[in-house]
Design a protein around this motif. Structure first.
Motif, PDB file in Angstrom:
ATOM      1  N   GLY A 251       0.800  -1.223   0.000  1.00  0.00           N
ATOM      2  CA  GLY A 251       0.000   0.000   0.000  1.00  0.00           C
ATOM      3  C   GLY A 251       0.827   1.264   0.000  1.00  0.00           C
ATOM      4  N   ASP A 252       2.120   1.138   0.214  1.00  0.00           N
ATOM      5  CA  ASP A 252       3.008   2.302   0.155  1.00  0.00           C
ATOM      6  C   ASP A 252       3.423   2.616  -1.279  1.00  0.00           C
ATOM      7  OD1 ASP A 252       4.649   1.147   3.173  1.00  0.00           O
ATOM      8  OD2 ASP A 252       3.039   2.628   2.967  1.00  0.00           O
ATOM      9  N   SER A 253       3.116   1.735  -2.219  1.00  0.00           N
ATOM     10  CA  SER A 253       3.449   1.983  -3.620  1.00  0.00           C
ATOM     11  C   SER A 253       2.744   3.239  -4.095  1.00  0.00           C
ATOM     12  CB  SER A 253       3.020   0.792  -4.490  1.00  0.00           C
ATOM     13  OG  SER A 253       3.791  -0.357  -4.193  1.00  0.00           O
ATOM     14  N   ALA A 254       3.516   4.213  -4.547  1.00  0.00           N
ATOM     15  CA  ALA A 254       2.966   5.513  -4.946  1.00  0.00           C
ATOM     16  C   ALA A 254       4.119   6.370  -5.439  1.00  0.00           C
ATOM     17  CB  ALA A 254       2.278   6.195  -3.760  1.00  0.00           C
ATOM     18  N   VAL A 255       3.791   7.586  -5.854  1.00  0.00           N
ATOM     19  CA  VAL A 255       4.819   8.585  -6.145  1.00  0.00           C
ATOM     20  C   VAL A 255       4.924   9.507  -4.935  1.00  0.00           C
ATOM     21  CG1 VAL A 255       5.512  10.494  -7.636  1.00  0.00           C
ATOM     22  CG2 VAL A 255       4.397   8.475  -8.626  1.00  0.00           C
ATOM     23  N   TYR A 256       6.138   9.771  -4.513  1.00  0.00           N
ATOM     24  CA  TYR A 256       6.387  10.607  -3.340  1.00  0.00           C
ATOM     25  C   TYR A 256       7.059  11.902  -3.773  1.00  0.00           C
ATOM     26  CZ  TYR A 256       5.114   6.616  -0.526  1.00  0.00           C
ATOM     27  OH  TYR A 256       4.402   5.590   0.053  1.00  0.00           O
ATOM     28  N   PHE A 257       6.493  13.017  -3.312  1.00  0.00           N
ATOM     29  CA  PHE A 257       7.022  14.341  -3.638  1.00  0.00           C
ATOM     30  C   PHE A 257       7.492  15.037  -2.376  1.00  0.00           C
ATOM     31  CE2 PHE A 257       5.632  14.780  -7.981  1.00  0.00           C
ATOM     32  CZ  PHE A 257       4.481  14.010  -8.074  1.00  0.00           C
ATOM     33  N   CYS A 258       8.631  15.719  -2.505  1.00  0.00           N
ATOM     34  CA  CYS A 258       8.984  16.659  -1.458  1.00  0.00           C
ATOM     35  C   CYS A 258       8.574  18.052  -1.934  1.00  0.00           C
ATOM     36  CB  CYS A 258      10.474  16.627  -1.138  1.00  0.00           C
ATOM     37  SG  CYS A 258      11.558  17.141  -2.483  1.00  0.00           S
ATOM     38  N   ALA A 259       8.248  18.911  -0.997  1.00  0.00           N
ATOM     39  CA  ALA A 259       7.870  20.287  -1.316  1.00  0.00           C
ATOM     40  C   ALA A 259       8.547  21.212  -0.314  1.00  0.00           C
ATOM     41  CB  ALA A 259       6.353  20.453  -1.262  1.00  0.00           C
ATOM     42  N   GLU A 260       8.935  22.393  -0.772  1.00  0.00           N
ATOM     43  CA  GLU A 260       9.625  23.352   0.087  1.00  0.00           C
ATOM     44  C   GLU A 260       8.920  24.703   0.026  1.00  0.00           C
ATOM     45  OE1 GLU A 260      13.477  24.815  -1.788  1.00  0.00           O
ATOM     46  OE2 GLU A 260      12.971  23.228  -3.220  1.00  0.00           O
ATOM     47  N   THR A 261       8.997  25.428   1.130  1.00  0.00           N
ATOM     48  CA  THR A 261       8.498  26.803   1.162  1.00  0.00           C
ATOM     49  C   THR A 261       9.526  27.648   1.911  1.00  0.00           C
ATOM     50  OG1 THR A 261       7.337  26.746   3.283  1.00  0.00           O
ATOM     51  CG2 THR A 261       6.142  25.923   1.368  1.00  0.00           C
ATOM     52  N   PHE A 262       9.423  28.957   1.751  1.00  0.00           N
ATOM     53  CA  PHE A 262      10.322  29.823   2.491  1.00  0.00           C
ATOM     54  C   PHE A 262       9.633  31.127   2.851  1.00  0.00           C
ATOM     55  CE2 PHE A 262      11.248  32.938  -0.796  1.00  0.00           C
ATOM     56  CZ  PHE A 262      10.969  32.239  -1.954  1.00  0.00           C
ATOM     57  N   GLY A 263      10.177  31.797   3.823  1.00  0.00           N
ATOM     58  CA  GLY A 263       9.652  33.086   4.247  1.00  0.00           C
ATOM     59  C   GLY A 263       8.289  32.999   4.896  1.00  0.00           C
ATOM     60  N   GLY A 264       7.909  31.826   5.386  1.00  0.00           N
ATOM     61  CA  GLY A 264       6.613  31.679   6.033  1.00  0.00           C
ATOM     62  C   GLY A 264       5.440  31.757   5.076  1.00  0.00           C
ATOM     63  N   SER A 265       5.709  31.611   3.761  1.00  0.00           N
ATOM     64  CA  SER A 265       4.639  31.801   2.791  1.00  0.00           C
ATOM     65  C   SER A 265       3.679  30.629   2.718  1.00  0.00           C
ATOM     66  CB  SER A 265       5.230  32.036   1.401  1.00  0.00           C
ATOM     67  OG  SER A 265       5.709  30.811   0.859  1.00  0.00           O
TER      68      SER A 265
ATOM     69  N   PHE B 285       7.158  22.173  -5.571  1.00  0.00           N
ATOM     70  CA  PHE B 285       7.267  20.720  -5.525  1.00  0.00           C
ATOM     71  C   PHE B 285       8.471  20.230  -6.316  1.00  0.00           C
ATOM     72  CE2 PHE B 285       3.441  19.030  -3.555  1.00  0.00           C
ATOM     73  CZ  PHE B 285       2.682  20.182  -3.427  1.00  0.00           C
ATOM     74  N   GLY B 286       9.087  19.159  -5.804  1.00  0.00           N
ATOM     75  CA  GLY B 286      10.106  18.458  -6.551  1.00  0.00           C
ATOM     76  C   GLY B 286       9.466  17.541  -7.584  1.00  0.00           C
ATOM     77  N   ARG B 287      10.324  16.834  -8.336  1.00  0.00           N
ATOM     78  CA  ARG B 287       9.844  16.038  -9.465  1.00  0.00           C
ATOM     79  C   ARG B 287       9.143  14.761  -9.024  1.00  0.00           C
ATOM     80  NH1 ARG B 287      13.712  13.147 -13.648  1.00  0.00           N
ATOM     81  NH2 ARG B 287      12.153  12.342 -15.072  1.00  0.00           N
ATOM     82  N   GLY B 288       9.494  14.205  -7.886  1.00  0.00           N
ATOM     83  CA  GLY B 288       8.842  12.991  -7.418  1.00  0.00           C
ATOM     84  C   GLY B 288       9.677  11.747  -7.633  1.00  0.00           C
ATOM     85  N   THR B 289       9.433  10.756  -6.801  1.00  0.00           N
ATOM     86  CA  THR B 289      10.056   9.442  -6.896  1.00  0.00           C
ATOM     87  C   THR B 289       8.975   8.392  -6.820  1.00  0.00           C
ATOM     88  OG1 THR B 289      12.141  10.145  -5.874  1.00  0.00           O
ATOM     89  CG2 THR B 289      11.616   7.790  -5.773  1.00  0.00           C
ATOM     90  N   SER B 290       9.026   7.442  -7.745  1.00  0.00           N
ATOM     91  CA  SER B 290       8.051   6.363  -7.747  1.00  0.00           C
ATOM     92  C   SER B 290       8.562   5.218  -6.876  1.00  0.00           C
ATOM     93  CB  SER B 290       7.822   5.879  -9.185  1.00  0.00           C
ATOM     94  OG  SER B 290       6.940   4.770  -9.199  1.00  0.00           O
ATOM     95  N   LEU B 291       7.789   4.828  -5.887  1.00  0.00           N
ATOM     96  CA  LEU B 291       8.138   3.703  -5.023  1.00  0.00           C
ATOM     97  C   LEU B 291       7.294   2.503  -5.423  1.00  0.00           C
ATOM     98  CD1 LEU B 291       9.560   2.511  -2.519  1.00  0.00           C
ATOM     99  CD2 LEU B 291       7.612   3.312  -1.161  1.00  0.00           C
TER     100      LEU B 291
END
Lengths: 114, 112
Positions: free
Chosen positions: B83-97, B102-108
């Motif tokens: 059930g963990d099979s999916a695409v995983y994305f990291c996302a970043e923010t700055f300045g409290g916005s 989003f990053g490109r993603g990794t397929s697990l």
């Protein structure tokens, strides 16, 4: 609660046609977003809104327009559809001021322009 | 193993193994990071977040590690399940916005 609801789920357009992707949320979130996701890529921000009456451009706004007349609704308008706009579109919302930046996403709208 | 190319980077693991998904973020001023999971045909879902004043945060079966020196983020999933099979994305923010990039993603892919 339904969360974030997008319509339609699928649509095929001809080049030059116009359409509106609808997005509504029932969580009383002040921030709303539109992203597009191309195959094998991450999500690119098109437009966002920090509250009713306020919208701003994201990374890829060209060819799109938005409005935010109510807290709940954030429609995305494509005026002259082009093949480059073939993508999956995601609407999201979040509650700013909470101690989290979590976005709540809809199920997506898959658009094909032929 | 992990592969990078025209397609999404892919990580294949066996059920029960631990998975590590990596993300290199772009902005040294980013101060808040989120991991999302996207199952096929669905929108992304929040997994876990971490602020830049931390280097580790744990959730249920997941741990996020942040290395600001090399601008690197990782998501560790313990005892990976199909059930963990999916695409995983990291996302970043700055300045409290709180407006994430989003990053490109990794397929697990988890093999039973």
């Amino acid at each position: 609660n339904a969360g974030v609801t997008q319509t339609p789920k699928f649509r095929i357009l001809k080049i030059g046609q116009s359409m509106t992707l609808q997005c509504t949320q029932d969580m009383n979130h002040n921030y709303m977003y539109w992203y597009r996701q191309d195959p094998g890529m991450g999500l690119k921000l098109i437009y966002y809104s920090v509250g009713a009456g306020i919208t701003d451009k994201g990374e890829v706004p060209n060819g799109y327009n938005v409005s935010r007349s109510t807290t709940e609704d954030f429609p995305l308008r494509l005026e002259l559809a082009a093949p480059s706009q073939t993508s999956v579109y995601f609407c999201a919302s979040s509650r700013q001021g909470a101690n989290t930046g979590e976005l709540f996403f809809g199920e997506g709208s898959r658009l094909t322009v032929l | 193993g992990e592969s990078v190319g025209l397609h999404l980077p892919t990580l294949s693991v066996q059920e029960g193994d631990n998975s590590i998904i990596n993300c290199a973020y772009s902005n040294s001023a980013s101060d808040y990071f989120i991991w999302y999971k996207q199952e096929s045909g669905k929108g992304p879902q929040f997994i876990i977040d971490i602020r830049s004043n931390m280097d580790k945060r744990q959730g249920q079966r997941v741990t996020v590690l942040l290395n600001k020196t090399v601008k690197h983020l990782s998501l560790q999933i313990a005892a990976t399940q199909p059930g963990d099979s999916a695409v995983y994305f990291c996302a970043e923010t700055f300045g409290g916005s709180y407006i994430p990039t989003f990053g490109r993603g990794t397929s697990l892919i988890v093999h039973p």
